[in-house]
Design a protein around this motif. Sequence first.
Motif, PDB file in Angstrom:
ATOM      1  N   HIS A   1       0.797  -1.402   0.056  1.00 38.07           N
ATOM      2  CA  HIS A   1      -0.106   0.012  -0.089  1.00 38.07           C
ATOM      3  C   HIS A   1       0.895   1.277  -0.041  1.00 38.07           C
ATOM      4  O   HIS A   1       0.591   2.203  -0.690  1.00 38.07           O
ATOM      5  CB  HIS A   1      -0.737  -0.173   1.188  1.00 38.07           C
TER       6      HIS A   1
ATOM      7  N   VAL B   1      -5.249  -1.741  -1.524  1.00 41.50           N
ATOM      8  CA  VAL B   1      -4.496  -1.132  -2.821  1.00 41.50           C
ATOM      9  C   VAL B   1      -5.572  -0.899  -3.877  1.00 41.50           C
ATOM     10  O   VAL B   1      -5.684   0.166  -4.457  1.00 41.50           O
ATOM     11  CB  VAL B   1      -3.656  -2.477  -3.255  1.00 41.50           C
TER      12      VAL B   1
ATOM     13  N   VAL C   1       2.727   1.904  -3.638  1.00 41.75           N
ATOM     14  CA  VAL C   1       1.585   2.166  -4.365  1.00 41.75           C
ATOM     15  C   VAL C   1       1.222   3.808  -4.237  1.00 41.75           C
ATOM     16  O   VAL C   1       1.378   4.617  -5.181  1.00 41.75           O
ATOM     17  CB  VAL C   1       0.277   1.509  -4.438  1.00 41.75           C
TER      18      VAL C   1
END
Length: 491
Positions: A350, A408, A353
Amino acid sequence: MTNSDQLEHKIKSYLSSLRPQAVEALVRNMERAQFQKNPDPNLQVILTAALGLLRTPGALTPEIDGGIQRRNQIQRMFFSPLEDFLINETLPIRQEARINRNMLNRVWKWLGRDLMPDDFQTVLEQAGNTKVSGERVAALVQALRTRSVDAVGEALHRCEVSDTQRRRMGIELGGERGIAELRDIQKIFSAERWLVPFLQNIPERINEQRLKRDTDVLRLVDKCSYRFPDHVSVIAAALVDRADAPAALCSFAGRLAGDDDPKAIEKSQFAPFVDVVMSEAERLQILALEHCKNNPDPVAFSQALLEYHSLVRGVERDMDLSVSGKWHKRLAETKRSLSNVVTTELNNAHGAVRKALQVPKFDQAGKLQIDQEAIDDAVRTLRVVNMVRNASETFAVNEVGKRTRQAVEQTLEIVTRSQISDLGKARGRQLQAHLAAADVAIMLSEIYFGSEYANQLRRSRQAAVAKARKLTASVQGNPERKLVAHALGSR
């Protein structure tokens, strides 16, 4: 055929079209490049394929000019029968007939300096003489390899009866493992007369159907195993290198043994076929860990994990390893090791990203600062998240996988839509920055959600860019709007 195998096949096909001089020069350049700072991560793949091509019999031809090039090829020609048995990884449990490529230089140096110096000197002098034909040099190398079988056999016998000789040999070859690999090399060389024709009759690539149901390869292996029972491990090592689905060798072992019960296979002479599959799982585990730690290629780690998962899934589908303690333990240890690494990767997904989705800034010179490392990290982690989605049991990451995917997905959807919306409001060079961020977001969304979703985002992006440019043109054509826009932008 795995993606790695397909890539290697394409590289070999291209290299085969080159002149021998070109391949030789390419190898020299790549061997030097290995020791430079930050070498290309794909260099080893190309180098391995090029070396394999040069080691094949007949690679040395009269058309190669110059004695230096030819002398450099002698070592490759000498070890050419080993090509099906070479690996680049050091396995935790040494598997008979799977020889570490790094051993070849040690063995070559030891043979030429300590064991057969006169024989080696004669062949190298002939290779350096351009008046001697390529065919003559090839015959000399063949004869040298044949003589080495007896010489190495005698040296191995001496080290069995003398601790002093064993210590000396171990110092030169890297300890007990090195001595064991020398024994494998000698065993393969001694079998060259029948082993090379046998391998020539085995397909270069063996698909799963041939191993599980067809009889052509089965008959060849069964006949060879009957005639040469001491070389079953050698045959197994050659087949795992050629198998499209190495896990199918477990079923193949059951067919050879006439019983698919793991206990029966373990007691049979064909147990090495399952042993070599376990060694392949260990090799893929080492490869995945190496990519994770040292390879900047964002695709390599997930690809290695996928190949490992495919092998484990095939083994567990075809065999009940719970009744075989030895094989079950070996596979479980590789799964445990990779599970820890994959869990760490998922826990960091996470954050990786989010970092990649940030709008880039301009430096003092007005150049947009794209954080390519953060983007590569996000690509890598998304590919891992995607791959693990269908392999959660292999890596024991069911719960952490679900949490990661939820986080995500929400981040990708919300941030990507927000960035595309901001495109329509951006002006001047900020439009360039938001456009770069949106493109990264769409690229990451395509990796995770697929091309259809990404195409929808691209259409929204085009509409937002058109809107931004239209408003920019409107402001530039109206001096009063331009002043207002400038005032608002300075706040």
